[in-house]
Design an enzyme around this catalytic site. Sequence first.
Site, PDB file in Angstrom:
ATOM      1  N   GLY A 141      59.727  41.982  37.029  1.00 24.14           N
ATOM      2  CA  GLY A 141      58.667  42.775  36.422  1.00 24.14           C
ATOM      3  C   GLY A 141      59.182  43.783  35.423  1.00 24.14           C
ATOM      4  N   GLU A 178      59.596  41.913  32.249  1.00 26.41           N
ATOM      5  CA  GLU A 178      58.249  41.624  31.739  1.00 26.41           C
ATOM      6  C   GLU A 178      57.619  42.876  31.119  1.00 26.41           C
ATOM      7  OE1 GLU A 178      56.912  38.002  34.706  1.00 26.41           O
ATOM      8  OE2 GLU A 178      57.059  40.019  35.520  1.00 26.41           O
ATOM      9  N   ALA A 182      59.813  43.990  40.674  1.00 23.81           N
ATOM     10  CA  ALA A 182      58.676  44.454  41.466  1.00 23.81           C
ATOM     11  C   ALA A 182      59.171  44.964  42.818  1.00 23.81           C
ATOM     12  CB  ALA A 182      57.675  43.324  41.657  1.00 23.81           C
ATOM     13  N   GLU A 207      63.071  35.699  39.945  1.00 28.97           N
ATOM     14  CA  GLU A 207      62.104  35.419  41.014  1.00 28.97           C
ATOM     15  C   GLU A 207      62.397  34.127  41.773  1.00 28.97           C
ATOM     16  OE1 GLU A 207      59.935  37.957  37.929  1.00 28.97           O
ATOM     17  OE2 GLU A 207      61.348  36.286  37.892  1.00 28.97           O
TER      18      GLU A 207
END
Length: 261
Positions: free
Chosen positions: A112, A115, A65, A135
């Site tokens: 992300g 994911e 992200a 993360e």
Amino acid sequence: MSYQCILTEVNQGVGIITLNRPDVMNALNATLCREVGEAVDRFEADEAIGCIIITGGNQVFAAGADIKEMKDQSFADLHRKDFPRIQRDCWRAIEDARKPVIAAVAGFALGGGCELTMACDFIIAADTAKFGQPEIAIGTMPGAGGTQRLTKAIGKAKAMEMCLTGRMMDAEEAERAGLIARIVAVETLAEQALKTASKIASMSQPAVMLIKESVNMAVSCSLDDGMRFERRAFEATFAFEDCSEGMNAFAEKRKPVFKNR
């Protein structure tokens, strides 16, 4: 259509979405996620397209992200603002697509980015690919499926270790663990992904959609319920013109001409 953070093209009945923020290693921001969701929906609605590819090119898929976009957010901000909803809608567009969505991954697919690959139906990875949920290293945790899809894909022990340590998994380990479908040389990634997607696109689309739905059922229901669903879906294919055409073509030793009905 013109997009700010992605590129799109159509080739051999395949809709291709390329993440396009090279200056930040394709970091996922709200605009990119919204555009990916919109592009998937557009390709899903196009009857000329039978399969979709999401890729970041041959250097990096997505390194996570966009932390600059998120670092000053509070709990209330995240709960109230658009980005979590936009990200959820992007993932849902991929998951709800009846046409198969393939992730073609080279380089980093982290946070992300990892994911996003797991929201797709399967992953073709270059030999340079690295997957991870880092993360924890910045004091937070996966928030778009990293603890859930990764666990379903590779099992509790390996997912727990990766999420708690931030360790990255290379392509060979990812294939052994069942996260990816197969590994290809990085220089052939685009070619091999397109070859696979165009083969799927050449099949009977109604049959492809039923197969995708049936395989997904296996993840979320008991074996008995899944077998029952599969049997009914199999029987339903005998209502397709394509099924009759395919069987006749086999008997006549010729290539079938599917009409997607």
